[in-house]
Design an enzyme around this catalytic site. Structure first.
Site, PDB file in Angstrom:
ATOM      1  CB  THR A   1      -0.940  -0.005   1.240  1.00 27.77           C
ATOM      2  OG1 THR A   1      -1.861  -1.079   1.073  1.00 27.77           O
ATOM      3  CG2 THR A   1      -1.690   1.295   1.399  1.00 27.77           C
TER       4      THR A   1
ATOM      5  CG  ASP B   1      -1.711  -6.748  -2.476  1.00 32.06           C
ATOM      6  OD1 ASP B   1      -2.590  -5.869  -2.443  1.00 32.06           O
ATOM      7  OD2 ASP B   1      -1.561  -7.612  -1.591  1.00 32.06           O
ATOM      8  CB  SER B   2       2.707  -8.141   0.794  1.00 30.09           C
ATOM      9  OG  SER B   2       1.647  -8.126   1.711  1.00 30.09           O
ATOM     10  CB  SER B   3      -2.110 -10.854  -0.652  1.00 26.00           C
ATOM     11  OG  SER B   3      -2.447 -10.111  -1.802  1.00 26.00           O
TER      12      SER B   3
ATOM     13  CB  THR C   1       0.403  -4.367   6.237  1.00 32.68           C
ATOM     14  OG1 THR C   1      -0.867  -4.373   5.584  1.00 32.68           O
ATOM     15  CG2 THR C   1       0.926  -2.952   6.318  1.00 32.68           C
ATOM     16  CG  ASP C   2      -2.577  -7.974   3.352  1.00 32.82           C
ATOM     17  OD1 ASP C   2      -2.956  -7.350   4.354  1.00 32.82           O
ATOM     18  OD2 ASP C   2      -3.151  -7.905   2.241  1.00 32.82           O
TER      19      ASP C   2
HETATM   20  N1  ASP Z   1      -2.775  -5.713   0.462  1.00 31.17           N
HETATM   21  C1  ASP Z   1      -1.720  -4.804   0.846  1.00 31.17           C
HETATM   22  C2  ASP Z   1      -0.423  -5.567   0.826  1.00 31.17           C
HETATM   23  O1  ASP Z   1      -0.182  -6.354   1.698  1.00 31.17           O
HETATM   24  C3  ASP Z   1      -2.022  -4.240   2.171  1.00 31.17           C
HETATM   25  C4  ASP Z   1      -1.013  -3.278   2.710  1.00 31.17           C
HETATM   26  O2  ASP Z   1       0.047  -3.030   2.193  1.00 31.17           O
HETATM   27  O3  ASP Z   1      -1.318  -2.698   3.753  1.00 31.17           O
HETATM   28  O4  ASP Z   1       0.355  -5.402  -0.082  1.00 31.17           O
END
Ligand code: ASP
Length: 211
Positions: free
Chosen positions: A12, A57-59, A89-90
């Protein structure tokens, strides 16, 4: 003056809004971060920026990305005093944990951070997360892989994400914070990993094998 390498992997913090929702935008992020006057302040270490390709996106990350990040750190280890990894963050806690086992002999800070709101949006938490991570990475006080987020510096392999919308998105239920950032950054020396006794010889990357 210490030198820090910022490794942008996606998430993000570097996203912009598109008709498909938020997506990583390397070009926008690059031009904006180089223009950020806070990052030119005298108490900010010198920094360089690299990006992993593609920004994700880290997911969507896997061990392939862990190996990529680890290789960047291992290959440039001698050139920098610390590393800041910008990450979604994920799965940040998983990457931090993996890095702590992959980077053998690590004696320099590797600080993962990101944000709940993109860096260049109003009310972004990314500014403090990035600036404070840079200061910690350049401080010479930390010798391990950590997550800095929402005012807390946490041990990477003791951290979990616990909030999808709070600015303090991470917690470390079984280990105290290594530092708290209020008006000043207060380090918890007793909780921090001590320096290796042997003098610095570099870091050895133990890559994760894919199934
Ligand atoms: N979906 C995002 C990620 O993990 C969420 C984030 O960065 O807060 O890349």
């Amino acid at each position: 003056m210490s030198r820090v390498l910022i490794i942008h992997t996606g998430g993000t913090i570097g996203m912009t809004r598109t008709e498909r929702g938020y997506e990583p935008n390397g070009e926008f992020f690059r031009s904006a971060i180089y223009g950020l006057s806070d990052l030119k302040a005298a108490d900010i270490p010198q920094w360089d920026l690299v990006e992993t390709e593609p920004l994700l996106d880290s997911s969507r990350m896997s061990v392939h990305e862990w190996n990529k990040i680890g290789k960047i750190i291992a290959d440039s280890y001698g050139d920098y005093d610390g590393f800041v990894v910008l990450h979604g963050t994920d799965t940040m806690a998983y990457t931090a944990s993996a890095m702590s086992f992959m980077l053998c002999g690590l004696d320099k800070p590797v600080i993962l951070t990101g944000s709940q709101i993109p860096l260049f949006e109003t009310r972004s938490d990314g500014r403090d997360n990035l600036i404070t991570s840079l200061m910690i990475a350049g401080s010479g006080r930390v010798h391990e892989v950590c997550i800095y987020f929402g005012g807390l510096l946490l041990r990477g392999n003791r951290t979990m994400k616990y909030s999808a919308d709070g600015m303090q998105a991470f917690t470390s239920p079984n280990y105290p914070p290594l530092a708290t950032a209020g008006i000043s950054i207060q380090y918890n020396e007793a909780a921090m990993r001590e320096r290796e006794e042997e003098p610095f010889r570099g870091v050895q990357l133990r890559e994760v094998q894919r199934e």
